[in-house]
Scaffold this active site. Structure first.
Site, PDB file in Angstrom:
ATOM      1  CB  THR A 181       4.887 -31.562  -4.501  1.00 60.26           C
ATOM      2  OG1 THR A 181       3.555 -32.041  -4.607  1.00 60.26           O
ATOM      3  CG2 THR A 181       5.092 -30.927  -3.147  1.00 60.26           C
ATOM      4  NE  ARG A 209      -4.844 -35.813  -3.415  1.00 62.17           N
ATOM      5  CZ  ARG A 209      -3.555 -35.527  -3.534  1.00 62.17           C
ATOM      6  NH1 ARG A 209      -3.157 -34.279  -3.691  1.00 62.17           N
ATOM      7  NH2 ARG A 209      -2.654 -36.483  -3.514  1.00 62.17           N
ATOM      8  CB  VAL A 210      -6.064 -32.169   1.646  1.00 61.04           C
ATOM      9  CG1 VAL A 210      -4.761 -31.713   2.294  1.00 61.04           C
ATOM     10  CG2 VAL A 210      -7.055 -31.018   1.565  1.00 61.04           C
ATOM     11  N   GLY A 211      -3.554 -33.552  -0.176  1.00 57.01           N
ATOM     12  CA  GLY A 211      -2.497 -34.564  -0.170  1.00 57.01           C
ATOM     13  C   GLY A 211      -1.602 -34.429   1.045  1.00 57.01           C
ATOM     14  CG  ASP A 212       2.404 -35.689   0.451  1.00 57.06           C
ATOM     15  OD1 ASP A 212       1.783 -35.218  -0.524  1.00 57.06           O
ATOM     16  OD2 ASP A 212       3.623 -35.923   0.424  1.00 57.06           O
ATOM     17  CB  THR A 232       7.659 -34.496  -4.566  1.00 58.54           C
ATOM     18  OG1 THR A 232       8.737 -35.341  -4.961  1.00 58.54           O
ATOM     19  CG2 THR A 232       8.238 -33.220  -4.013  1.00 58.54           C
ATOM     20  N   GLY A 233       5.215 -36.397  -4.924  1.00 63.32           N
ATOM     21  CA  GLY A 233       4.692 -37.594  -5.581  1.00 63.32           C
ATOM     22  C   GLY A 233       3.350 -37.983  -5.004  1.00 63.32           C
ATOM     23  N   GLY A 235       0.793 -38.415  -2.900  1.00 65.51           N
ATOM     24  CA  GLY A 235       0.629 -37.984  -1.519  1.00 65.51           C
ATOM     25  C   GLY A 235      -0.112 -38.970  -0.645  1.00 65.51           C
TER      26      GLY A 235
HETATM   27  N1  GLY Z   1       2.568 -34.816  -3.025  1.00 64.04           N
HETATM   28  C1  GLY Z   1       1.617 -33.885  -3.403  1.00 64.04           C
HETATM   29  C2  GLY Z   1       0.260 -34.393  -3.485  1.00 64.04           C
HETATM   30  O1  GLY Z   1       0.037 -35.618  -3.505  1.00 64.04           O
HETATM   31  O2  GLY Z   1      -0.640 -33.586  -3.536  1.00 64.04           O
END
Ligand code: GLY
Length: 319
Positions: A181, A209-212, A232-233, A235
């Site tokens: 990210t 799927r949606v992350g942070d 980042t990382g 999520g």
């Molecule tokens: N940090 C980005 C994700 O997990 O998609």
């Protein structure tokens, strides 16, 4: 970290593809909002980066889905798109959500694509031949040790995540066959503080799927009174711990940006998680103090002030 006076911009690893152009906007007296959007667009268009925008790595069906968000510190206005396909610059669509749909903050999937089409954004194939090859090779070498480009070793959590994802890939035929990210935070001459995040998310993720990165308080938060922070990382850990908002609250409580990031990562690290992988964060205050932390040794963040001749790399504090 002593305070920097005047415009300043910081970003995660690989943001150096966009930070110099973003600083040009700030030097010319432009807004933090324009600077963050410009910087992230350049990262999204960087074909050598496989974790964001065009050439991002795909989901379990071999389709690239992008998430992005932007947040303005003075108003806490927030705009985001998530799981959006075929639009190469999601950060610009996220900004339009914030500016043109203030009754909403986050659009996903087909709805986000319809909004982008309505506004006249150009469509493109996001899965480049190189990303497709990486994806196929990854399927063949699911047990490989390193995640190329993220400059880190896969954790056992990464391995379990990929094995679980491979099961998804098998179930979701037909399919063709690392993650990352980029975030950028800018403080402009007027004192506005804006944070933006853009990502193709975890490769092998479940479709949808949606992350942070698209969620305020998780991967992105900006509050002009205290500071802005981004992650980042992994999520899901930032989502579950409300990491970005936690960092800003820690600054509000009197911590330095570096201490605030470290405390938030420790909180996330305490959560049970079979798919544990690294989380990183960074923060910038309205008086120009900055810092970052990371779950691994050797991580850096990128910085430029008006006086920088190029991107500077600062160490993040390892946990
Ligand atoms: N940090 C980005 C994700 O997990 O998609």
């Amino acid at each position: 970290m002593s305070a920097v006076h005047g415009p300043i911009i910081i970003g995660s690893e690989r943001s150096e593809a966009g930070i110099p152009a973003a600083m040009e906007i700030l030097r010319a007296g432009g807004s933090a909002l324009d600077a963050v959007e410009r910087g992230l667009r350049m990262c999204e268009d960087n074909l050598e980066d496989h974790y964001i925008g065009t050439s991002g790595l795909p989901n379990a069906r071999g389709i690239v889905e992008l998430d992005a968000s932007i947040m303005v510190g003075s108003t806490r206005a927030f705009g985001a798109v998530a799981a959006i396909k075929n639009y190469p610059n999601p950060i610009s669509i996220a900004r339009k959500v914030m500016e043109e749909l203030p009754q909403h903050a986050l659009l996903v999937g087909e709805g986000a694509e319809a909004f982008a089409e309505y506004l006249g954004f150009s469509k493109a194939e996001l899965l480049t031949p190189e990303a497709k090859k990486l994806w196929k090779d990854q399927l063949k070498t699911i047990n490989s040790e390193s995640i190329e480009g993220e400059n880190t070793k896969a954790t056992t959590g990464d391995e379990r995540y990929r094995m679980a994802s491979l099961e998804l890939v098998k179930r979701m035929a037909p399919h063709e066959g690392p993650w990352g990210t980029i975030n950028i935070i800018a403080l402009d001459k007027s004192g506005e503080l804006v944070c933006g995040v853009s990502t193709s998310g975890y490769p092998y993720k479940h479709p949808g799927r949606v992350g942070d990165s698209a969620v305020p308080g998780a991967g992105n938060y900006s509050d002009i009174r205290y500071g802005a922070a981004a992650c980042t990382g992994r999520g899901e850990l930032a989502l579950r711990s409300g990491a970005a908002r936690t960092i800003v609250e820690n600054i509000r409580a009197g911590m330095s940006p570096e201490d605030a990031c470290t405390a938030a990562l420790l909180e996330a690290a305490a959560l049970p998680d079979d798919f544990r992988a690294e989380l990183r964060c960074l923060a910038l205050t309205p008086d120009g103090r900055h810092g970052g932390a990371s779950g691994m040794q050797g991580s850096t963040y990128t910085l430029m002030t008006e006086h920088s001749t190029g991107p500077e790399f600062h160490p993040r504090r390892p946990l």
